[in-house]
Design a protein around this motif. Structure first.
Motif, mmCIF file in Angstrom:
data_model
loop_
_atom_site.group_PDB
_atom_site.id
_atom_site.type_symbol
_atom_site.label_atom_id
_atom_site.label_comp_id
_atom_site.label_asym_id
_atom_site.label_seq_id
_atom_site.Cartn_x
_atom_site.Cartn_y
_atom_site.Cartn_z
ATOM 1 N N ARG A 1 -3.650 59.070 66.386
ATOM 2 C CA ARG A 1 -3.411 60.288 65.614
ATOM 3 C C ARG A 1 -2.023 60.216 64.998
ATOM 4 N N CYS A 2 -1.912 60.652 63.758
ATOM 5 C CA CYS A 2 -0.618 60.644 63.065
ATOM 6 C C CYS A 2 -0.553 61.844 62.134
ATOM 7 N N GLU A 3 0.657 62.213 61.739
ATOM 8 C CA GLU A 3 0.849 63.384 60.888
ATOM 9 C C GLU A 3 0.877 63.021 59.409
ATOM 10 N N GLY A 4 1.415 61.854 59.070
ATOM 11 C CA GLY A 4 1.479 61.442 57.674
ATOM 12 C C GLY A 4 0.253 60.670 57.250
ATOM 13 N N ALA A 5 0.197 60.359 55.946
ATOM 14 C CA ALA A 5 -0.960 59.652 55.383
ATOM 15 C C ALA A 5 -0.770 58.144 55.445
ATOM 16 N N SER A 6 -0.156 57.643 56.525
ATOM 17 C CA SER A 6 -0.008 56.201 56.722
ATOM 18 C C SER A 6 0.218 55.955 58.216
ATOM 19 N N VAL A 7 -0.072 54.715 58.638
ATOM 20 C CA VAL A 7 0.070 54.384 60.051
ATOM 21 C C VAL A 7 0.205 52.881 60.200
ATOM 22 N N LEU B 1 -1.488 46.082 61.565
ATOM 23 C CA LEU B 1 -1.934 46.422 60.209
ATOM 24 C C LEU B 1 -1.208 47.682 59.768
ATOM 25 N N VAL B 2 -0.721 47.695 58.527
ATOM 26 C CA VAL B 2 -0.075 48.878 57.954
ATOM 27 C C VAL B 2 -1.029 49.465 56.923
ATOM 28 N N LEU B 3 -1.493 50.698 57.166
ATOM 29 C CA LEU B 3 -2.509 51.323 56.320
ATOM 30 C C LEU B 3 -1.996 52.631 55.737
ATOM 31 N N SER B 4 -2.537 53.008 54.587
ATOM 32 C CA SER B 4 -2.276 54.328 53.998
ATOM 33 C C SER B 4 -3.570 54.819 53.356
ATOM 34 N N TRP B 5 -3.648 56.139 53.077
ATOM 35 C CA TRP B 5 -4.873 56.716 52.533
ATOM 36 C C TRP B 5 -4.533 57.937 51.700
ATOM 37 N N THR B 6 -5.544 58.478 51.037
ATOM 38 C CA THR B 6 -5.343 59.643 50.171
ATOM 39 C C THR B 6 -6.415 60.678 50.454
ATOM 40 N N VAL B 7 -6.053 61.946 50.181
ATOM 41 C CA VAL B 7 -7.004 63.062 50.191
ATOM 42 C C VAL B 7 -6.788 63.817 48.885
ATOM 43 N N PRO B 8 -7.750 64.651 48.452
ATOM 44 C CA PRO B 8 -7.546 65.420 47.222
ATOM 45 C C PRO B 8 -6.224 66.193 47.256
ATOM 46 N N GLN C 1 -4.177 68.708 50.454
ATOM 47 C CA GLN C 1 -3.239 68.038 51.351
ATOM 48 C C GLN C 1 -2.501 69.022 52.254
ATOM 49 N N SER C 2 -2.192 70.202 51.737
ATOM 50 C CA SER C 2 -1.413 71.170 52.522
ATOM 51 C C SER C 2 -2.208 71.714 53.716
ATOM 52 N N ARG C 3 -3.511 71.548 53.710
ATOM 53 C CA ARG C 3 -4.343 72.081 54.791
ATOM 54 C C ARG C 3 -4.482 71.103 55.956
ATOM 55 N N VAL C 4 -4.039 69.853 55.750
ATOM 56 C CA VAL C 4 -4.238 68.842 56.787
ATOM 57 C C VAL C 4 -3.214 69.044 57.899
ATOM 58 N N TRP C 5 -3.683 69.078 59.128
ATOM 59 C CA TRP C 5 -2.821 69.194 60.305
ATOM 60 C C TRP C 5 -2.410 67.802 60.778
ATOM 61 N N LYS C 6 -3.386 66.950 61.032
ATOM 62 C CA LYS C 6 -3.138 65.568 61.425
ATOM 63 C C LYS C 6 -4.272 64.692 60.906
ATOM 64 N N TYR C 7 -4.069 63.391 61.040
ATOM 65 C CA TYR C 7 -5.116 62.429 60.703
ATOM 66 C C TYR C 7 -5.501 61.650 61.962
ATOM 67 N N GLU C 8 -6.769 61.295 62.040
ATOM 68 C CA GLU C 8 -7.266 60.523 63.168
ATOM 69 C C GLU C 8 -7.811 59.192 62.648
ATOM 70 N N VAL D 1 -12.050 49.979 60.152
ATOM 71 C CA VAL D 1 -11.199 51.178 60.253
ATOM 72 C C VAL D 1 -11.865 52.348 59.535
ATOM 73 N N ARG D 2 -11.788 53.539 60.153
ATOM 74 C CA ARG D 2 -12.202 54.796 59.521
ATOM 75 C C ARG D 2 -11.114 55.843 59.758
ATOM 76 N N VAL D 3 -10.942 56.745 58.792
ATOM 77 C CA VAL D 3 -9.917 57.785 58.911
ATOM 78 C C VAL D 3 -10.558 59.135 58.604
ATOM 79 N N GLN D 4 -10.174 60.173 59.364
ATOM 80 C CA GLN D 4 -10.627 61.526 59.075
ATOM 81 C C GLN D 4 -9.455 62.488 59.152
ATOM 82 N N ALA D 5 -9.533 63.563 58.377
ATOM 83 C CA ALA D 5 -8.494 64.592 58.369
ATOM 84 C C ALA D 5 -8.843 65.684 59.369
ATOM 85 N N LEU D 6 -7.822 66.205 60.032
ATOM 86 C CA LEU D 6 -7.996 67.304 60.980
ATOM 87 C C LEU D 6 -7.281 68.532 60.445
#
Length: 442
Positions: free
Chosen positions: A235-241, A201-208, A212-219, A254-259
């Motif tokens: 875990r990935c660095e960009g807003a897609s996986v 599956l190829v997924l992408s997501w958005t944050v406010p 965005q500049s405060r995000v270290w990684k996504y889980e 699927v669930r995604v959270q910002a770190l």
């Protein structure tokens, strides 16, 4: 001729004489048999025969207030305004005004200003700030403000108002300031499916945007829908996986959270996506090839039609006057020749789309299953609701993360199809261009 007695004439005279006018300092709101009333509190003495008493300076009468009610004034400012920081939120509390102005309809309004200590710049808070309840017309004496930025000074102004505040230029306000030094980690707001195979599956997501500049990684946490107790984490660095090694024709949750350096953000809402059945990729490839061939043939037909029209027009100019028209071979009536218009000649492709297509509400479209994939995105089998009837249709979608050129080409394809109505050419039902995803319905 009958005469009237003295008693009768006196009685008539008494009935015709109007009651005496109210003396100064009293009033009567309407004509009645009741007596005059003294002027109420905070009014000036009324002149003779007054229907109401004028208000003292600084006091007012609301349009709904009766004439017998005292004149009132705006309330005093709210008391003891406090701002308590709770991470990225602030709790505002205040006390009722010590003087309500003689009224019981006191409400409160809250406004916000933000200042940056480094630059000294201040401006009203932007639309990203959230209030626990509408900040205008508050009946209570508290509100919670969220989504505040770190390292910014905030000043909150609380205004007390009542039914006569609009008649006074004076505002009854009190303020409280606070500096927010920390904020909650950004929250992922949406997760989209950009592509899929039988095993991925190829997924992408958005944050406010401002966070965005405060995000270290996504889980990314995912599990089979039938077994949500056993899950995997990426875990990935960009807003897609791309999630690999999945089972064919299987639904995944699927669930995604910002770190961030400050900690983990809240999980996004759960989203459900399904992998394709085994062997579906070859079918999709065949569909792409078939679609490409069909597209080439379609363009060739369009070019042939265009050349035919141009030659016909050139040959007809020499033997026809401007008033001549073409006869339809299928009917004994005059019908003008319809000329194909290339949508790319329009400076704004949206204008071509508005001219040659029909906008359809997404609520009347039902996508049932994926039947192929093309250059722009997936193609679905579905239905289009027309009144009480549902028509089977093919639904072509524009994939997430499209470029401006892809958007223009997608809309131009609809504008081309919308100019043709023939049983050998796929018929365009309409487009969805005001909502995402963009769709072409055929």
């Amino acid at each position: 001729m009958l005469g009237l007695g003295t008693g009768t004439r006196l009685l008539i005279f008494l009935f015709c004489v109007p009651p005496p006018a109210c003396p100064p300092g009293t009033f009567k709101a309407e004509v009645s048999s009741s007596g005059c009333q003294p002027c109420p509190a905070h009014t000036l003495p009324a002149p003779t025969a007054a229907a109401a008493c004028p208000c003292e300076d600084g006091h007012f009468r609301a349009p709904t207030d009766p004439a017998a009610a005292p004149c009132t004034r705006p309330p005093s400012p709210p008391g003891s305004v406090t701002a308590v920081g709770l991470g990225a939120a602030v709790q505002l509390r205040w006390s009722p005004p010590t003087d309500t102005g003689g009224r019981q309809d006191v409400t409160y309004s809250v406004t916000c200003e933000q200042c940056w200590p480094e630059s000294g710049e201040c401006r009203p808070c932007d639309g990203g700030v959230r209030y626990s309840q509408p900040p205008r017309g508050l009946a209570g004496t508290g509100v919670t403000v969220t989504d505040l930025e770190p390292h910014v000074n905030y000043t909150f102004t609380v205004e007390a108002r009542n039914g006569v505040s609009s008649f006074s230029a004076h505002r009854s306000v009190a303020t409280a300031s606070i500096s927010v030094n920390q904020t909650e980690p950004p929250r992922v707001t949406s997760v989209s499916l950009d592509g899929r195979t039988a095993t991925s599956l190829v997924l992408s997501w958005t944050v406010p945007l401002r966070q965005q500049s405060r995000v270290w990684k996504y889980e990314v946490t995912y599990s089979k829908k039938v077994d949500e107790n056993s899950y995997s984490v990426l875990r990935c660095e960009g807003a897609s996986v791309t999630i690999p090694k999945l089972s064919p024709a299987t639904a995944y949750v699927v669930r995604v959270q910002a770190l961030t350096q400050d900690g983990h953000g809240a999980f996004s809402p759960e989203h459900e996506f399904e992998t394709l059945p085994e062997g579906a990729e070859s079918m999709a490839s065949a569909a792409v090839i078939s679609g490409s061939v069909t597209g080439v043939l379609f363009v060739v037909l369009l070019l042939a039609a265009l050349i035919y029209v141009l030659r016909r027009r050139r040959s007809s100019r020499s033997r026809q006057s401007p008033e001549d028209v073409y006869f339809s071979k299928s009917a004994d009536q005059l019908k003008p020749l319809k000329t194909y218009v290339d949508p790319h000649t329009y400076e704004d492709p949206n204008q071509a789309m508005l001219k040659f297509t029909t906008e359809i509400s997404p609520s009347s479209i039902t996508r049932q299953k994926v039947i192929g994939a093309g250059e722009f995105g997936e193609v679905y089998k579905g239905t289009l609701k027309r009144g009480k009837k549902e028509v089977p249709v093919a639904i072509k979608t524009l994939k997430v993360g499209y470029t401006e050129k892809q958007r223009v080409d997608f809309l131009s394809e609809a504008s081309i199809m919308g100019q043709f109505c023939h049983h050998n050419i796929i018929r365009l039902e309409g487009v969805v261009s005001k909502y995402k995803p963009f769709m072409i319905i055929t």
